[in-house]
Write an enzyme that holds these catalytic residues in place. Structure first.
Site, PDB file in Angstrom:
ATOM      1  CG  ASN A 173      -1.552   1.361   1.463  1.00  0.00           C
ATOM      2  OD1 ASN A 173      -2.521   1.686   0.775  1.00  0.00           O
ATOM      3  ND2 ASN A 173      -1.031   2.170   2.395  1.00  0.00           N
ATOM      4  CD  GLU A 174      -1.192   6.076   0.576  1.00  0.00           C
ATOM      5  OE1 GLU A 174      -0.499   6.607   1.455  1.00  0.00           O
ATOM      6  OE2 GLU A 174      -2.311   6.517   0.222  1.00  0.00           O
ATOM      7  CD  GLU A 296      -5.901   4.406   1.383  1.00  0.00           C
ATOM      8  OE1 GLU A 296      -5.703   5.569   1.793  1.00  0.00           O
ATOM      9  OE2 GLU A 296      -5.165   3.438   1.661  1.00  0.00           O
TER      10      GLU A 296
END
Ligand code: AHR
Length: 496
Positions: A173-174, A296
Site C-alpha cells: 500500500n502506498e 482510497e
C-alpha cells in the site's frame, strides 16, 4: 438556464461493477476497535466480538467488498501476530496512527468472520514495506490452502479447518510513501517478485492488485504498467478531497460558504485523474483487462476538536453526501476501467458511513448515498447526455448538476441527480428515449440539507435523512423536476 438531460434507455455503455461500492477498514483510530470489534465480553451486543448494530446497518448497503488491514498500517502489519489465543497475541505500537497499543485481538480470523457477517468479499493488503516474501506467501497459504501444509495445519490448530475463499489481494500500500518510500522502478521489481508467491491454491484464484499512483503521479502509473502490467489484475489509485492544504485542511462542519464549492470542485478532479491514468493504462493494456482500483477516496478534513489527531475522526455532512454522489457518478462513467473503489473509511475514520460513540451509533449522510445508490450495483450504465446550467460562487465555476442513469437486471431504471448549488434549486428536464411500450411510473427519494453543513449527531441522529421526492411531473416521455439546493435525488422508473 435549466438543465437538459437525455437518457437513451436502449443504449447500454457497460456494467457498473458492484465493487465500485466497496469500503475500506484500517487499524486506525476507532475504525476496527469500537467501530467493529468490541470483544465477546462487551456490554455492546455482539456476535463473536463484532458489534451487531454496525453489522446490521451495513448489511442494508449490500457492501460488495471490504479492504483491510490498511492503509499505512498494512506495511507494518505482521499477520502471525494476529492469530491464535487472543490473550497470547503480541502487542505492538501503531506508530502511524496515534502511537496507541495494538493488541492484535482483531486479526485474520476476525476479519474474515466480519466479511462473512456482512456477506462481502474480503480484500486483503499484504506487507511489502516491512514484510518478507515468505510472510506474504504464507498468509495466502494460511487463508486459502486446502490440504496438508504447515500453514493449513496452523489454521486448523486455530479453529478453522476449511480454507476461506479470498479473491482480492493487494501487494503493498502506498509504497511510494508510508509503504517504504520507494521509486516506481524499484517497487515494480518488488511487485513482480512478491506477486510470484501469491499463489492460487486449488480453485481459489487471486486477483492481484499492484500499488498504483498517488493522485496525479502519472510517472508511477507509466512505470508500473510498462514493467508489470502482465503480472497484475488491478492497480490502485489514491485520491482524497482536501478543501484547503494538508496542514490545515478545513473543518468538517462550521466551514465558510466558499469551502462548499471549493470542496466539490476538488472532488470533481477525480474525473481528470481517472481519464489521464486510464489513457496511460490504455497504451499498455488496450483490452482493458487490468482494473483501476480506486481503493482510497473521500473527504479528508481537520480532525474533530478534542479528539486524538492520529485517529482521523471527522463529522460528515450533506457536503460529504454530494462528494460521494459526484464521485460515484465519475466511477460509473469510467466503468470500462474502474473495477473497484473503496471509500475511506467505513466507521469512525475520514468519510465514514457510520459513526459510533461507545454503544451509540449513527448513520451519516454518506451512508444514505450508498443506500440510495445501491440500485446501481451491477446495473447497465445508460447512455446519458447532460447540458448543465452553471453554478458560480466566488471564483468557482461548476456545473450545477451531475447525473447518472442505469438499468438493473429486473428492468428498473434508476436516475441519480446531484444539485451542487448550495443556494438554488435546479430545474431539470429529462427526456427518456428507448423505453419501449407499456405504462411506466416513477417514484423518487431525496437527501437534502437545510444548511451547508447539515449533519447527524448522537443527539439528533436523523437530522439528515432521505425523504420521498415529489417535486416532479412525468408525461410518459419527459420528467420535469425541481431539485432542492444541496441535494442528491434518485428516481426509479418501473414498468407497471
Ligand atoms: O486512510 C488513511 C491513510 O491514507 C491510509 O492509511 C493511507 O494509505 C493513506 O495515506
Amino acid at each position: 438556464m435549466s438543465n437538459q438531460i437525455t437518457i437513451n434507455a436502449d443504449i447500454a455503455k457497460g456494467t457498473i461493477n458492484r465493487n465500485i461500492y466497496g469500503h475500506f477498514s484500517e487499524h486506525l483510530g476507532r475504525c476496527i476497535y469500537e467501530g467493529f470489534w468490541v470483544g465477546e465480553d462487551s456490554v455492546i451486543p455482539n456476535t463473536k466480538g463484532i458489534r451487531n448494530d454496525v453489522v446490521e446497518a451495513l448489511k442494508k448497503l449490500n457492501i460488495p467488498v471490504l479492504r483491510w488491514p490498511g492503509g499505512c498500517f498494512a506495511d507494518e502489519y505482521h499477520w502471525k501476530d494476529g492469530i491464535g489465543p487472543s490473550e497470547e497475541r503480541k502487542r505492538m505500537i501503531n506508530t502511524h496512527w496515534g502511537g496507541v497499543v495494538e493488541n492484535n485481538h482483531f486479526g485474520t480470523h476476525e476479519f474474515l468472520l466480519l466479511c462473512e457477517q456482512l456477506g462481502c468479499e474480503p480484500y486483503i493488503s499484504g506487507n511489502v514495506g516491512s514484510g518478507t516474501v515468505q510472510e506474504m506467501s504464507e498468509w495466502v497459504e494460511y487463508m486459502t490452502f486446502d490440504g496438508v501444509s504447515p500453514m493449513a495445519e496452523l489454521r486448523e490448530k486455530n479453529g478453522r479447518e476449511k480454507p476461506w475463499k479470498l479473491k482480492y489481494f493487494g501487494v503493498g500500500n502506498e509504497n511510494w510513501g508510508c509503504g517504504g518510500n520507494m521509486r516506481p522502478e524499484y517497487y515494480a521489481d518488488l511487485y513482480r517478485r512478491y506477486q510470484t508467491y501469491v499463489r492460487n491454491y486449488g480453485d481459489n484464484e487471486i486477483y492481484r492488485i499492484a500499488c498504483g499512483p498517488n493522485v496525479d503521479d502519472y510517472k508511477w502509473m507509466e512505470v508500473l504498467m510498462r514493467e508489470a502490467a502482465n503480472k497484475m489484475d488491478g492497480i490502485s489509485l489514491h485520491y482524497y478531497t482536501v478543501p484547503k492544504e494538508w496542514q490545515d485542511k478545513g473543518a468538517a462542519t462550521g466551514f465558510p460558504e466558499d469551502e462548499w464549492a471549493i470542496t466539490l470542485r476538488k472532488a470533481l478532479w477525480m474525473e481528470e485523474l481517472i481519464t489521464k491514468h486510464s489513457a496511460i493504462m490504455d497504451q499498455y493494456d488496450p483490452e482493458k483487462r487490468v482494473g483501476l482500483i480506486v481503493d482510497e477516496w473521500g473527504t479528508w478534513f481537520n480532525t474533530e476538536p478534542g479528539t486524538n489527531p492520529g485517529f482521523l475522526y471527522q463529522q460528515n455532512s450533506i457536503r460529504d453526501a454530494l462528494v460521494a454522489g459526484l464521485t460515484l457518478h465519475i466511477f460509473h462513467d469510467h466503468c470500462d476501467r474502474v473495477q473497484m473503489a473503496n471509500i475511506a473509511q467505513i466507521v469512525n475514520v475520514l468519510q465514514s458511513v457510520i459513526l459510533t460513540e461507545g454503544e451509540k451509533m449513527l448513520l451519516t449522510p454518506t451512508y444514505h448515498i450508498f443506500d440510495m445508490f445501491k440500485v446501481h450495483q451491477d446495473a447497465e450504465l445508460l447512455d446519458t447526455h447532460t447540458t448543465s446550467a452553471r453554478y458560480e460562487h466566488g471564483d468557482e465555476k461548476l456545473p450545477q448538476i451531475s447525473v447518472s442513469a442505469s438499468k438493473a437486471a429486473d428492468g428498473k431504471i434508476h436516475i441519480s441527480l446531484c444539485n451542487l448549488d448550495h443556494s438554488a434549486e435546479a430545474d431539470v428536464s429529462i427526456a427518456l428515449r428507448g423505453l419501449g411500450q407499456g405504462q411506466k411510473t416513477i417514484k423518487g427519494t431525496v437527501l437534502a440539507g437545510a444548511a451547508i453543513d447539515s449533519h447527524n449527531t448522537f443527539e439528533q441522529p436523523n437530522a439528515v435523512e432521505p425523504a420521498a421526492f415529489t417535486s416532479f411531473t412525468w408525461d410518459g416521455e419527459k420528467v420535469s423536476a425541481k431539485l432542492p439546493a444541496m441535494s442528491v435525488t434518485v428516481l426509479e422508473l418501473i414498468e407497471q
